[in-house]
Design a protein around this motif. Structure first.
Motif, PDB file in Angstrom:
ATOM      1  N   GLU A  35     -25.715 -33.801  20.365  1.00  0.00           N
ATOM      2  CA  GLU A  35     -24.894 -34.297  21.344  1.00  0.00           C
ATOM      3  C   GLU A  35     -23.900 -35.120  21.189  1.00  0.00           C
ATOM      4  N   HIS A  36     -22.724 -35.029  21.677  1.00  0.00           N
ATOM      5  CA  HIS A  36     -21.659 -35.964  21.574  1.00  0.00           C
ATOM      6  C   HIS A  36     -21.047 -36.511  22.960  1.00  0.00           C
ATOM      7  N   ALA A  37     -20.629 -37.936  23.052  1.00  0.00           N
ATOM      8  CA  ALA A  37     -19.851 -38.107  24.404  1.00  0.00           C
ATOM      9  C   ALA A  37     -18.568 -37.711  24.256  1.00  0.00           C
ATOM     10  N   CYS A  38     -17.874 -37.266  25.469  1.00  0.00           N
ATOM     11  CA  CYS A  38     -16.605 -36.554  25.230  1.00  0.00           C
ATOM     12  C   CYS A  38     -15.529 -37.549  24.625  1.00  0.00           C
ATOM     13  N   THR A  39     -15.702 -38.864  24.909  1.00  0.00           N
ATOM     14  CA  THR A  39     -14.696 -39.632  24.070  1.00  0.00           C
ATOM     15  C   THR A  39     -14.912 -39.874  22.496  1.00  0.00           C
ATOM     16  N   GLU A  40     -16.184 -39.653  22.347  1.00  0.00           N
ATOM     17  CA  GLU A  40     -16.648 -39.861  20.733  1.00  0.00           C
ATOM     18  C   GLU A  40     -16.195 -38.422  20.230  1.00  0.00           C
ATOM     19  N   LEU A  41     -16.444 -37.383  20.694  1.00  0.00           N
ATOM     20  CA  LEU A  41     -15.788 -35.987  20.202  1.00  0.00           C
ATOM     21  C   LEU A  41     -14.384 -36.085  20.229  1.00  0.00           C
ATOM     22  N   ALA A  42     -13.671 -36.431  20.961  1.00  0.00           N
ATOM     23  CA  ALA A  42     -12.044 -36.573  20.972  1.00  0.00           C
ATOM     24  C   ALA A  42     -11.590 -37.311  19.749  1.00  0.00           C
ATOM     25  N   GLY A  43     -12.384 -38.580  19.819  1.00  0.00           N
ATOM     26  CA  GLY A  43     -12.064 -39.459  18.337  1.00  0.00           C
ATOM     27  C   GLY A  43     -12.135 -38.749  17.238  1.00  0.00           C
ATOM     28  N   LYS A  44     -13.356 -38.053  17.035  1.00  0.00           N
ATOM     29  CA  LYS A  44     -13.631 -37.309  15.738  1.00  0.00           C
ATOM     30  C   LYS A  44     -12.553 -36.296  15.617  1.00  0.00           C
ATOM     31  N   LEU A  45     -12.256 -35.717  16.590  1.00  0.00           N
ATOM     32  CA  LEU A  45     -11.202 -34.529  16.366  1.00  0.00           C
ATOM     33  C   LEU A  45      -9.855 -34.929  16.073  1.00  0.00           C
ATOM     34  N   ILE A  55      -6.651 -31.069  21.844  1.00  0.00           N
ATOM     35  CA  ILE A  55      -8.006 -31.671  22.013  1.00  0.00           C
ATOM     36  C   ILE A  55      -8.601 -31.836  23.576  1.00  0.00           C
ATOM     37  N   ASP A  56      -7.333 -32.314  24.526  1.00  0.00           N
ATOM     38  CA  ASP A  56      -7.853 -32.546  25.915  1.00  0.00           C
ATOM     39  C   ASP A  56      -8.175 -31.203  26.635  1.00  0.00           C
ATOM     40  N   ALA A  57      -7.286 -30.062  26.184  1.00  0.00           N
ATOM     41  CA  ALA A  57      -7.497 -28.868  26.742  1.00  0.00           C
ATOM     42  C   ALA A  57      -9.037 -28.068  26.282  1.00  0.00           C
ATOM     43  N   VAL A  58      -9.379 -28.445  25.069  1.00  0.00           N
ATOM     44  CA  VAL A  58     -10.564 -27.793  24.655  1.00  0.00           C
ATOM     45  C   VAL A  58     -11.685 -28.486  25.322  1.00  0.00           C
ATOM     46  N   LEU A  59     -11.611 -29.757  25.319  1.00  0.00           N
ATOM     47  CA  LEU A  59     -12.898 -30.522  25.647  1.00  0.00           C
ATOM     48  C   LEU A  59     -13.081 -30.438  27.424  1.00  0.00           C
ATOM     49  N   ALA A  60     -11.779 -29.914  27.976  1.00  0.00           N
ATOM     50  CA  ALA A  60     -11.944 -29.797  29.536  1.00  0.00           C
ATOM     51  C   ALA A  60     -12.670 -28.576  29.567  1.00  0.00           C
ATOM     52  N   ASP A  61     -12.224 -27.550  28.706  1.00  0.00           N
ATOM     53  CA  ASP A  61     -13.064 -26.047  28.834  1.00  0.00           C
ATOM     54  C   ASP A  61     -14.310 -26.146  28.301  1.00  0.00           C
ATOM     55  N   LEU A  62     -14.711 -27.058  27.514  1.00  0.00           N
ATOM     56  CA  LEU A  62     -16.256 -27.142  26.798  1.00  0.00           C
ATOM     57  C   LEU A  62     -16.851 -27.928  28.002  1.00  0.00           C
ATOM     58  N   THR A  63     -16.594 -28.801  28.856  1.00  0.00           N
ATOM     59  CA  THR A  63     -17.065 -29.601  29.817  1.00  0.00           C
ATOM     60  C   THR A  63     -17.305 -28.543  31.034  1.00  0.00           C
ATOM     61  N   ALA A  64     -16.277 -27.721  31.254  1.00  0.00           N
ATOM     62  CA  ALA A  64     -16.400 -26.641  32.352  1.00  0.00           C
ATOM     63  C   ALA A  64     -17.465 -25.756  32.143  1.00  0.00           C
ATOM     64  N   GLU A  65     -17.679 -25.331  30.866  1.00  0.00           N
ATOM     65  CA  GLU A  65     -18.597 -24.437  30.345  1.00  0.00           C
ATOM     66  C   GLU A  65     -19.986 -25.160  30.184  1.00  0.00           C
ATOM     67  N   ASP A  66     -20.240 -26.357  30.576  1.00  0.00           N
ATOM     68  CA  ASP A  66     -21.401 -27.170  30.263  1.00  0.00           C
ATOM     69  C   ASP A  66     -21.989 -27.243  28.809  1.00  0.00           C
ATOM     70  N   LEU A  67     -20.832 -27.095  27.853  1.00  0.00           N
ATOM     71  CA  LEU A  67     -21.313 -27.133  26.364  1.00  0.00           C
ATOM     72  C   LEU A  67     -21.188 -28.733  25.970  1.00  0.00           C
ATOM     73  N   LEU A  68     -20.340 -29.463  26.888  1.00  0.00           N
ATOM     74  CA  LEU A  68     -20.257 -30.993  26.394  1.00  0.00           C
ATOM     75  C   LEU A  68     -20.414 -31.630  27.900  1.00  0.00           C
ATOM     76  N   SER A  69     -21.469 -32.695  27.486  1.00  0.00           N
ATOM     77  CA  SER A  69     -21.913 -33.385  28.906  1.00  0.00           C
ATOM     78  C   SER A  69     -22.129 -34.894  28.488  1.00  0.00           C
ATOM     79  N   ASP A  70     -21.550 -35.803  29.124  1.00  0.00           N
ATOM     80  CA  ASP A  70     -21.966 -37.180  28.769  1.00  0.00           C
ATOM     81  C   ASP A  70     -23.371 -37.302  29.529  1.00  0.00           C
ATOM     82  N   ALA A  98     -19.499 -45.718  23.728  1.00  0.00           N
ATOM     83  CA  ALA A  98     -19.196 -44.353  23.702  1.00  0.00           C
ATOM     84  C   ALA A  98     -18.520 -43.608  24.697  1.00  0.00           C
ATOM     85  N   GLY A  99     -18.133 -44.508  25.656  1.00  0.00           N
ATOM     86  CA  GLY A  99     -17.339 -44.119  26.653  1.00  0.00           C
ATOM     87  C   GLY A  99     -18.023 -43.303  27.866  1.00  0.00           C
ATOM     88  N   VAL A 100     -19.410 -43.560  28.150  1.00  0.00           N
ATOM     89  CA  VAL A 100     -20.129 -43.001  29.110  1.00  0.00           C
ATOM     90  C   VAL A 100     -19.974 -43.725  30.219  1.00  0.00           C
TER      91      VAL A 100
END
Length: 162
Positions: A35-45, A55-70, A98-100
Motif C-alpha cells: 500500500e502507498h499513501a497518495c502523496t508518497e505514490l505521486a512522489g515516486k512517479l 500523475i494527478d489524473a491517474v491517481l484520481a482514477d485509482l482513488t475512484a476505483e478504490d485501488l489507492l487509499s490513504d 506521508a501526507g495522510v
C-alpha cells in the motif's frame, strides 16, 4: 485538408493516453508490492519523470476505483509498525510525513486492536530483559529508548513502573 488539421490533435491525445497508461502501469506495479499513501505514490512517479498532470489524473482514477487509499495505507502501516514495537506517537509522525490526513490517522490508530502498553513492555523486554532498572541512570536509559520508539509518557511511566 480537414484530415491534417485533426492529425496533431489526435497525435496529442494518443500521446497523452499512452503516457497516462504508462503512469498507471507504473503506479499499479508499485501498489502491487505494498500500500502507498497518495502523496508518497505521486512522489515516486514524479521521480521517474512523469508529468504532474498525468500523475494527478491517474491517481484520481485509482482513488475512484478504490485501488489507492490513504485510509488503507494508514491501517497497514499501523499494524506493521505496532508488530515491530513502534509506538503510536512515532506512527502518527510517519503517517503525517506521508501526507495522510489527520482523520485517517486517528481512524487507523483507533481501529487498531493494539494494546500499546503490551507493545511498549515487549519492546523494553526485548532490549533490556525482564528486569526493570532500580537505579535512575538505567531507568532513564530505558525511558529514553521507549520515547524514541514512539510511546507517550503515560505509557512509558506505566511500563517502567513510575
Amino acid at each position: 485538408m480537414s484530415k491534417t488539421a485533426d492529425t496533431p490533435d489526435s497525435d496529442t491525445d494518443d500521446d497523452t493516453a499512452a503516457e497516462r497508461l504508462a503512469v498507471r502501469k507504473r503506479a499499479m506495479d508499485l501498489l502491487a508490492r505494498r500500500e502507498h499513501a497518495c502523496t508518497e505514490l505521486a512522489g515516486k512517479l514524479k521521480k521517474r519523470g512523469h508529468a504532474s498532470d498525468d500523475i494527478d489524473a491517474v491517481l484520481a482514477d485509482l482513488t475512484a476505483e478504490d485501488l489507492l487509499s490513504d485510509a488503507r495505507y494508514a491501517e497497514a502501516l499501523v499494524a506493521s509498525r505496532a508488530s515491530r514495537g513502534t509506538g503510536p506517537v512515532r506512527i502518527r509522525a510517519e503517517l503525517q510525513a506521508a501526507g495522510v490526513s489527520e482523520a485517517d490517522i486517528r481512524a487507523a490508530l483507533d481501529a487498531a486492536e493494539v494494546d500499546w502498553l503490551d507493545v511498549a513492555e515487549a519492546a523494553r523486554r526485548k532490549r533490556f530483559g525482564a528486569d526493570i532498572a532500580d537505579d535512575y541512570p538505567s531507568r532513564a536509559k530505558q525511558m529514553r529508548f521507549l520515547q524514541r520508539r514512539g510511546f507517550d509518557m503515560d505509557q512509558i511511566a506505566a511500563v517502567c513502573g513510575n
